[in-house]
Motif scaffolding. Structure first.
Motif, PDB file in Angstrom:
ATOM      1  N   GLU A 152     -51.741  49.591 -11.064  1.00  0.00           N
ATOM      2  CA  GLU A 152     -52.815  50.414 -10.493  1.00  0.00           C
ATOM      3  C   GLU A 152     -52.359  51.851 -10.261  1.00  0.00           C
ATOM      4  N   LYS A 153     -51.054  52.033  -9.916  1.00  0.00           N
ATOM      5  CA  LYS A 153     -50.529  53.386  -9.716  1.00  0.00           C
ATOM      6  C   LYS A 153     -50.459  54.127 -11.039  1.00  0.00           C
ATOM      7  N   LYS A 154     -50.027  53.410 -12.102  1.00  0.00           N
ATOM      8  CA  LYS A 154     -50.000  54.016 -13.434  1.00  0.00           C
ATOM      9  C   LYS A 154     -51.386  54.487 -13.826  1.00  0.00           C
ATOM     10  N   LEU A 186     -52.540  57.619 -11.923  1.00  0.00           N
ATOM     11  CA  LEU A 186     -51.878  58.847 -12.379  1.00  0.00           C
ATOM     12  C   LEU A 186     -52.395  59.271 -13.749  1.00  0.00           C
ATOM     13  N   GLU A 187     -52.564  58.298 -14.654  1.00  0.00           N
ATOM     14  CA  GLU A 187     -53.044  58.618 -15.993  1.00  0.00           C
ATOM     15  C   GLU A 187     -54.465  59.188 -15.939  1.00  0.00           C
ATOM     16  N   SER A 188     -55.329  58.646 -15.049  1.00  0.00           N
ATOM     17  CA  SER A 188     -56.695  59.163 -14.892  1.00  0.00           C
ATOM     18  C   SER A 188     -56.668  60.591 -14.353  1.00  0.00           C
ATOM     19  N   PRO A 218     -49.407  64.882 -21.251  1.00  0.00           N
ATOM     20  CA  PRO A 218     -49.363  63.456 -21.608  1.00  0.00           C
ATOM     21  C   PRO A 218     -49.973  62.572 -20.524  1.00  0.00           C
ATOM     22  N   ALA A 219     -50.929  61.747 -20.946  1.00  0.00           N
ATOM     23  CA  ALA A 219     -51.580  60.839 -20.008  1.00  0.00           C
ATOM     24  C   ALA A 219     -50.897  59.482 -19.981  1.00  0.00           C
ATOM     25  N   ASN A 220     -50.032  59.206 -20.967  1.00  0.00           N
ATOM     26  CA  ASN A 220     -49.280  57.962 -21.006  1.00  0.00           C
ATOM     27  C   ASN A 220     -48.120  58.034 -20.016  1.00  0.00           C
ATOM     28  N   LEU A 256     -45.258  60.814 -19.574  1.00  0.00           N
ATOM     29  CA  LEU A 256     -45.234  61.613 -18.342  1.00  0.00           C
ATOM     30  C   LEU A 256     -43.823  61.662 -17.763  1.00  0.00           C
ATOM     31  N   LEU A 257     -43.171  60.507 -17.756  1.00  0.00           N
ATOM     32  CA  LEU A 257     -41.808  60.470 -17.233  1.00  0.00           C
ATOM     33  C   LEU A 257     -40.846  61.276 -18.113  1.00  0.00           C
ATOM     34  N   GLN A 258     -41.117  61.271 -19.432  1.00  0.00           N
ATOM     35  CA  GLN A 258     -40.279  62.042 -20.331  1.00  0.00           C
ATOM     36  C   GLN A 258     -40.415  63.540 -20.107  1.00  0.00           C
TER      37      GLN A 258
END
Length: 708
Positions: A241-243, A246-248, A293-295, A299-301
């Motif tokens: 749900e957190k992912k 953040l992606e939204s 990046p929405a993935n 995003l972490l990269q």
């Protein structure tokens, strides 16, 4: 479980080498080009699962000293110790006496063979069985071999060390006598059992921190970036749900940026220009959209390291603002943290390989970093040419690599030493003295005067420094040479070491009956007795050791320097040290006295007055190319550096002549000699000419000593 030995045969600059390792931190030290990176590459082939399993070797991977590589094998073998009872560990457990049911479960071997395929080996064996076999027939077979005729094989449980010449000749082949083993004899006790269904490197946790790193570039890379690897590992712990949330949010942000009026204006402007240029039919549709990046993984990269100076707690900047040393520390820290992540996966052994951690890092950090690397259940390998790291390394866990002729030489400085002897060595070696571990030759001296003046004598008289000759001069600070000199031995460091000390023969006549000695004579007699005893002790210590030899001043360094026809240098020193003309003349008169009882006593008085070290510094200002190097020092120099290249001798010859041209004090035409010497293309002929023309010159003496 740890690696206790690595054996290499015919791999790159290793012809036949065996290195011993201990638990904990192991140091591989050596000069540039000695093979530290090649050694790490060999280790990684065997234990690093990030390396490809289908290793491809090329012609330049064969050691050059074997000549033609065709038919030879490359062998990389690791010996493990303290194996546990796990299935993976037991797959490499070493047999005893080739008895598969009776093996040592605590030791094991893992071997890579790069060898000709069996049909080639059969041809070699068949030739070796033939009567009247010839080298021409062998050459015919070898000439048809290409790298495509080779195979790479991994085995476990082999019992033979192929770095030993006899073993290689017996179980690979003797190319001189044309003797080759039968490849159809399985001999699993020798070659081991082929590894099927198990990849040993996958069972290890191994992290490698390379040298010459471009930290910024590595942290921009998706493949080799340790930061991304750490973040990627953490991604799976982020709740779904957190992912999604953040992606939204990122998608909404992209939409907001793309809908900005200023962005739309630029987009429409580009579209209109395109239509005006190529017409409505061919103009493509153009839009500007934000693509943050929405993935979650991407995003972490996108995360970047920001760092601050420890002295400025409130400021963070980009990595590029950090010093090279600071960036290097960041990289090593990330690799160590990455290792801790890998280590948690219940591997059977843990390894860290760090190549030259000293790059751009100052002394205190180098030492601290090294001392902090000793980790539980982890074997660490560090390669270095830093004297600061080597000074805090345990001799018992150190291997020294040195450059030899077409092959590396490997020395183990603690081999066959008693534990108490190793402890004494480790206490003695510090950053100033560990440079002897990197040297091609070593000179040990007992005091400051020799330590100061010998390098200056060599530089001023010969035109080259001890460093250029690859010689380290070490001040023992006493006459206790044995602790450090025991390093230089057939079993340990195979480098020539000269010991320079005083024989302390009395400079004044001594009465036959010591009861008639005055105080000065008594002191001289005691020094002479001590000197004779020390000489005998050193001679016994050096006996039967081709790498160690002692050289003695007849009296003391200062006296023997004067007796080597160097009174001018001493008198020039006196002229600068005193202002009273009567005092100067009185001292110089004593120095010129032909009786050593007078001149020797005076120079020793001066050395005591100013202090031996300071007096040596004063004399150094007056040394030039005309100064004579005492014979015992010249002999010690040649012993410590027996393989002086002819190109260096030519350089010294030209230096000597160029200096003699400036002060032409005899009838020789040095200008013509220089021109004639320079006209020779052959170095040997040039040096022979020099010896003929300048028979009494110091360089001619050196060439006679080394038989050049």
């Amino acid at each position: 479980m740890y690696i206790s030995r690595l054996s290499l045969r015919n791999f790159r600059n290793f012809n036949s080498a065996s290195l011993s390792f201990t638990k904990g931190v192991n140091t591989i030290i050596g000069e540039n080009g000695a093979g530290k990176s090649n050694l790490f590459h060999a280790l990684r082939i065997m234990i690093d699962d990030s390396m490809p399993r289908s290793i491809r070797f090329y012609e330049n991977d064969f050691n050059r000293s074997i000549g033609d590589w065709a038919g030879h094998w490359i062998v990389i073998q690791i010996i493990f110790d303290d194996l546990d009872n796990g299935e993976e560990a037991q797959s490499i457990a070493m047999h005893k006496m080739a008895d598969a049911e009776n093996f040592d479960s605590t030791k094991g071997t893992y071997t890579l063979f790069f060898r000709p395929r069996i049909d080639i080996r059969r041809s070699l064996f068949e030739l070796s069985e033939k009567e009247g076999k010839t080298q021409e027939e062998l050459s015919e077979i070898l000439s048809q071999i290409s790298l495509n005729d080779y195979e790479t094989v991994y085995t476990g449980r082999g019992n033979i060390d192929f770095s030993i010449d006899e073993n290689y000749s017996s179980f690979v082949g003797d190319f001189e006598s044309i003797t080759f083993p039968d490849p159809d004899e399985e001999r699993v006790d020798v070659y081991g059992i082929k590894m099927y269904g198990i990849s040993i490197p996958n069972e290890f946790a191994c992290t490698f921190a390379k040298a010459l790193r471009d930290v910024e570039a590595d942290l921009r890379s998706f493949k080799d970036n340790p930061l991304i690897n750490l973040l990627r590992d953490k991604e799976k712990n982020i709740p779904i749900e957190k992912k999604s949330e953040l992606e939204s949010q990122v998608e909404e942000l992209n939409s907001s940026i793309s809908s900005l009026e200023e962005v739309k204006n630029v987009s429409s402007g580009i579209s209109q220009t395109m239509r005006d240029t190529v017409g409505e039919t061919y103009a493509p549709n153009v839009n500007i959209k934000s693509e943050l990046p929405a993935n979650m993984e991407r995003l972490l990269q996108s995360l970047k390291l920001w760092v601050g100076d420890p002295d400025e707690e409130d400021y963070d900047g980009r990595l590029g603002e950090l010093s090279l040393g600071g960036a290097n520390l960041i990289y090593i820290s990330l690799k160590l943290l990455e290792f801790e992540r890998i280590k948690k996966n219940e591997k059977i052994a843990n390894f860290i390989l760090i190549e030259e951690p000293e790059a751009h890092i100052h002394n205190h950090i180098q030492k601290t970093l090294f001392q902090k690397l000793d980790k539980d259940s982890t074997q660490v390998f560090i390669s270095t040419h830093s004297t600061h790291i080597s000074s805090v390394s345990a001799i018992s866990s150190m291997n020294i690599l040195a450059r030899g002729w077409k092959k590396a030489e490997v020395f183990n400085p603690s081999n066959n030493l008693q534990p108490n002897e190793v402890v004494k060595l480790e206490r003695y070696l510090d950053a100033n003295r560990t440079n002897l571990l990197f040297a091609k030759g070593v000179i040990l001296v007992e005091g400051d005067a020799e330590h100061i003046l010998i390098p200056i004598l060599v530089k001023k008289v010969l035109g080259v420094s001890l460093d250029e000759l690859g010689i380290s001069i070490i001040n023992i600070g006493s006459t206790g040479f044995k602790n450090i000199a025991q390093l230089f031995h057939q079993d340990r460091v195979k480098r020539k070491c000269s010991i320079i000390t005083d024989n302390d023969i009395s400079i004044v006549p001594l009465p036959e009956d010591d009861q008639n000695d005055d105080q000065y004579q008594r002191d001289c007699r005691n020094s002479q007795i001590s000197g004779e005893s020390r000489k005998q002790d050193l001679e016994n210590f050096c006996e039967n050791n081709e790498y160690l030899k002692a050289f003695y001043a007849q009296h003391t360094f200062e006296v023997d320097f004067l007796l080597a026809v160097n009174s001018l240098e001493i008198k020039s020193t006196v002229e600068k040290a005193f202002t009273n003309r009567v005092t100067i003349e009185k001292i110089c008169s004593r120095i010129d006295n032909s009786d050593v009882a007078t001149s020797g006593k005076e120079i020793l008085r001066l050395a005591e007055k100013f202090g031996k070290g300071w007096f040596a510094i004063m004399i150094a200002d007056n040394i030039d190319h005309c100064t004579y190097i005492p014979d015992y020092i010249l002999n010690a120099l040649v012993f410590a550096c027996p393989n002086i290249k002819k190109s260096i001798l030519i350089y010294i010859a030209k230096y000597r002549i160029s200096q003699l041209i400036k002060v032409n004090f005899d009838d020789l035409n040095y200008t013509d000699i220089f021109a004639n010497l320079s006209a020779y293309d052959d170095e040997t002929e040039a040096l022979d000419y020099y010896k003929k023309e300048l028979q009494n010159d110091v360089l001619s003496e050196i060439m006679v000593l080394i038989d050049a």
